[in-house]
Design a protein around this motif. Structure first.
Motif, PDB file in Angstrom:
ATOM      1  N   THR A 225      29.544  19.177 -30.111  1.00 25.99           N
ATOM      2  CA  THR A 225      30.482  20.270 -30.339  1.00 25.99           C
ATOM      3  C   THR A 225      31.064  20.189 -31.752  1.00 25.99           C
ATOM      4  OG1 THR A 225      31.010  20.375 -27.983  1.00 25.99           O
ATOM      5  CG2 THR A 225      32.605  21.353 -29.484  1.00 25.99           C
ATOM      6  N   ALA A 226      31.436  18.980 -32.155  1.00 29.05           N
ATOM      7  CA  ALA A 226      31.978  18.796 -33.504  1.00 29.05           C
ATOM      8  C   ALA A 226      30.919  19.100 -34.566  1.00 29.05           C
ATOM      9  CB  ALA A 226      32.495  17.362 -33.663  1.00 29.05           C
ATOM     10  N   ALA A 227      29.680  18.676 -34.317  1.00 30.17           N
ATOM     11  CA  ALA A 227      28.603  18.942 -35.275  1.00 30.17           C
ATOM     12  C   ALA A 227      28.325  20.440 -35.359  1.00 30.17           C
ATOM     13  CB  ALA A 227      27.336  18.183 -34.865  1.00 30.17           C
ATOM     14  N   ALA A 228      28.348  21.133 -34.239  1.00 33.27           N
ATOM     15  CA  ALA A 228      28.127  22.583 -34.238  1.00 33.27           C
ATOM     16  C   ALA A 228      29.248  23.295 -34.994  1.00 33.27           C
ATOM     17  CB  ALA A 228      28.024  23.101 -32.805  1.00 33.27           C
ATOM     18  N   ALA A 229      30.476  22.792 -34.886  1.00 36.76           N
ATOM     19  CA  ALA A 229      31.595  23.376 -35.636  1.00 36.76           C
ATOM     20  C   ALA A 229      31.387  23.189 -37.140  1.00 36.76           C
ATOM     21  CB  ALA A 229      32.910  22.755 -35.187  1.00 36.76           C
ATOM     22  N   ARG A 230      30.852  22.034 -37.525  1.00 36.76           N
ATOM     23  CA  ARG A 230      30.566  21.815 -38.949  1.00 36.76           C
ATOM     24  C   ARG A 230      29.453  22.739 -39.429  1.00 36.76           C
ATOM     25  NH1 ARG A 230      31.204  16.475 -37.160  1.00 36.76           N
ATOM     26  NH2 ARG A 230      28.969  16.059 -37.313  1.00 36.76           N
ATOM     27  N   VAL A 231      28.467  22.973 -38.588  1.00 40.96           N
ATOM     28  CA  VAL A 231      27.394  23.910 -38.946  1.00 40.96           C
ATOM     29  C   VAL A 231      27.972  25.307 -39.122  1.00 40.96           C
ATOM     30  CG1 VAL A 231      25.293  25.043 -38.113  1.00 40.96           C
ATOM     31  CG2 VAL A 231      25.536  22.564 -37.896  1.00 40.96           C
ATOM     32  N   ARG A 232      28.837  25.729 -38.208  1.00 39.37           N
ATOM     33  CA  ARG A 232      29.459  27.058 -38.307  1.00 39.37           C
ATOM     34  C   ARG A 232      30.245  27.169 -39.610  1.00 39.37           C
ATOM     35  NH1 ARG A 232      30.833  31.400 -35.180  1.00 39.37           N
ATOM     36  NH2 ARG A 232      30.132  30.430 -33.256  1.00 39.37           N
ATOM     37  N   HIS A 233      30.972  26.106 -39.975  1.00 33.39           N
ATOM     38  CA  HIS A 233      31.755  26.113 -41.215  1.00 33.39           C
ATOM     39  C   HIS A 233      30.826  26.242 -42.427  1.00 33.39           C
ATOM     40  CE1 HIS A 233      35.035  25.226 -43.933  1.00 33.39           C
ATOM     41  NE2 HIS A 233      34.258  24.313 -44.517  1.00 33.39           N
ATOM     42  N   GLU A 234      29.679  25.569 -42.373  1.00 34.57           N
ATOM     43  CA  GLU A 234      28.735  25.578 -43.501  1.00 34.57           C
ATOM     44  C   GLU A 234      27.947  26.886 -43.599  1.00 34.57           C
ATOM     45  OE1 GLU A 234      26.714  24.033 -46.805  1.00 34.57           O
ATOM     46  OE2 GLU A 234      28.419  23.138 -45.754  1.00 34.57           O
ATOM     47  N   TYR A 235      27.508  27.422 -42.450  1.00 29.83           N
ATOM     48  CA  TYR A 235      26.606  28.574 -42.439  1.00 29.83           C
ATOM     49  C   TYR A 235      27.299  29.893 -42.162  1.00 29.83           C
ATOM     50  CZ  TYR A 235      22.546  25.544 -42.643  1.00 29.83           C
ATOM     51  OH  TYR A 235      21.605  24.651 -43.049  1.00 29.83           O
ATOM     52  N   GLY A 236      28.489  29.845 -41.609  1.00 31.51           N
ATOM     53  CA  GLY A 236      29.177  31.084 -41.257  1.00 31.51           C
ATOM     54  C   GLY A 236      28.740  31.568 -39.884  1.00 31.51           C
ATOM     55  N   ASP A 237      29.124  32.778 -39.571  1.00 29.10           N
ATOM     56  CA  ASP A 237      28.872  33.351 -38.249  1.00 29.10           C
ATOM     57  C   ASP A 237      27.530  34.078 -38.229  1.00 29.10           C
ATOM     58  OD1 ASP A 237      29.402  34.008 -35.600  1.00 29.10           O
ATOM     59  OD2 ASP A 237      30.352  35.904 -36.149  1.00 29.10           O
ATOM     60  N   THR A 238      26.442  33.293 -38.254  1.00 34.48           N
ATOM     61  CA  THR A 238      25.099  33.884 -38.216  1.00 34.48           C
ATOM     62  C   THR A 238      24.594  33.904 -36.783  1.00 34.48           C
ATOM     63  OG1 THR A 238      23.968  31.771 -38.460  1.00 34.48           O
ATOM     64  CG2 THR A 238      24.614  32.911 -40.494  1.00 34.48           C
ATOM     65  N   LEU A 239      23.493  34.607 -36.575  1.00 35.88           N
ATOM     66  CA  LEU A 239      22.890  34.666 -35.247  1.00 35.88           C
ATOM     67  C   LEU A 239      22.516  33.258 -34.772  1.00 35.88           C
ATOM     68  CD1 LEU A 239      21.726  36.122 -32.809  1.00 35.88           C
ATOM     69  CD2 LEU A 239      19.599  36.437 -34.107  1.00 35.88           C
ATOM     70  N   GLY A 240      21.909  32.462 -35.635  1.00 40.47           N
ATOM     71  CA  GLY A 240      21.525  31.101 -35.262  1.00 40.47           C
ATOM     72  C   GLY A 240      22.720  30.248 -34.872  1.00 40.47           C
ATOM     73  N   VAL A 241      23.809  30.393 -35.611  1.00 41.68           N
ATOM     74  CA  VAL A 241      25.023  29.637 -35.310  1.00 41.68           C
ATOM     75  C   VAL A 241      25.617  30.093 -33.983  1.00 41.68           C
ATOM     76  CG1 VAL A 241      27.405  29.202 -36.041  1.00 41.68           C
ATOM     77  CG2 VAL A 241      25.534  29.054 -37.710  1.00 41.68           C
ATOM     78  N   ARG A 242      25.624  31.393 -33.747  1.00 43.88           N
ATOM     79  CA  ARG A 242      26.147  31.899 -32.461  1.00 43.88           C
ATOM     80  C   ARG A 242      25.295  31.390 -31.307  1.00 43.88           C
ATOM     81  NH1 ARG A 242      26.939  36.836 -35.460  1.00 43.88           N
ATOM     82  NH2 ARG A 242      25.038  37.638 -34.530  1.00 43.88           N
ATOM     83  N   ARG A 243      23.981  31.373 -31.478  1.00 47.16           N
ATOM     84  CA  ARG A 243      23.107  30.863 -30.418  1.00 47.16           C
ATOM     85  C   ARG A 243      23.348  29.385 -30.182  1.00 47.16           C
ATOM     86  NH1 ARG A 243      17.089  32.773 -31.349  1.00 47.16           N
ATOM     87  NH2 ARG A 243      16.904  31.682 -29.372  1.00 47.16           N
TER      88      ARG A 243
END
Length: 91
Positions: A18-36
């Motif tokens: 969950t923490a790693a996914a939050a870091r990905v969201r911070h780095e990549y923004g709200d993209t389709l891949g991040v939402r998935r």
């Protein structure tokens, strides 16, 4: 601090995911891949919450009913007929 039971260990791994996914969201923004990715992590959390208790009588390990007994009787010799030439080519 590591949990010894499988559910606790999974919850610890999920917290790290969950923490790693939050870091990905911070780095990549709200993209389709991040939402998935976020949806998948949320689904894993929901599935873990819905596990409940293990099946009554369940014993972790090998399911003895699924094992195939191999008899100690000698094999039929005809089964090994031509085994010596297997993989060899005539010249």
């Amino acid at each position: 601090m590591s949990s010894k039971d499988p559910v606790g260990a999974t919850r610890e791994a999920l917290a790290a995911l969950t923490a790693a996914a939050a870091r990905v969201r911070h780095e990549y923004g709200d993209t389709l891949g991040v939402r998935r990715l976020t949806t998948d992590v949320d689904r894993i959390a929901a599935d873990l919450d819905e596990l409940g208790e293990p099946k009554p009588g369940h014993v972790p390990g090998v399911d003895r009913g699924s094992l195939l007994e191999v008899p100690d009787d000698p094999y039929d010799e005809s089964m090994w007929q031509d085994a010596e030439s297997e993989g060899q080519h005539a010249h």
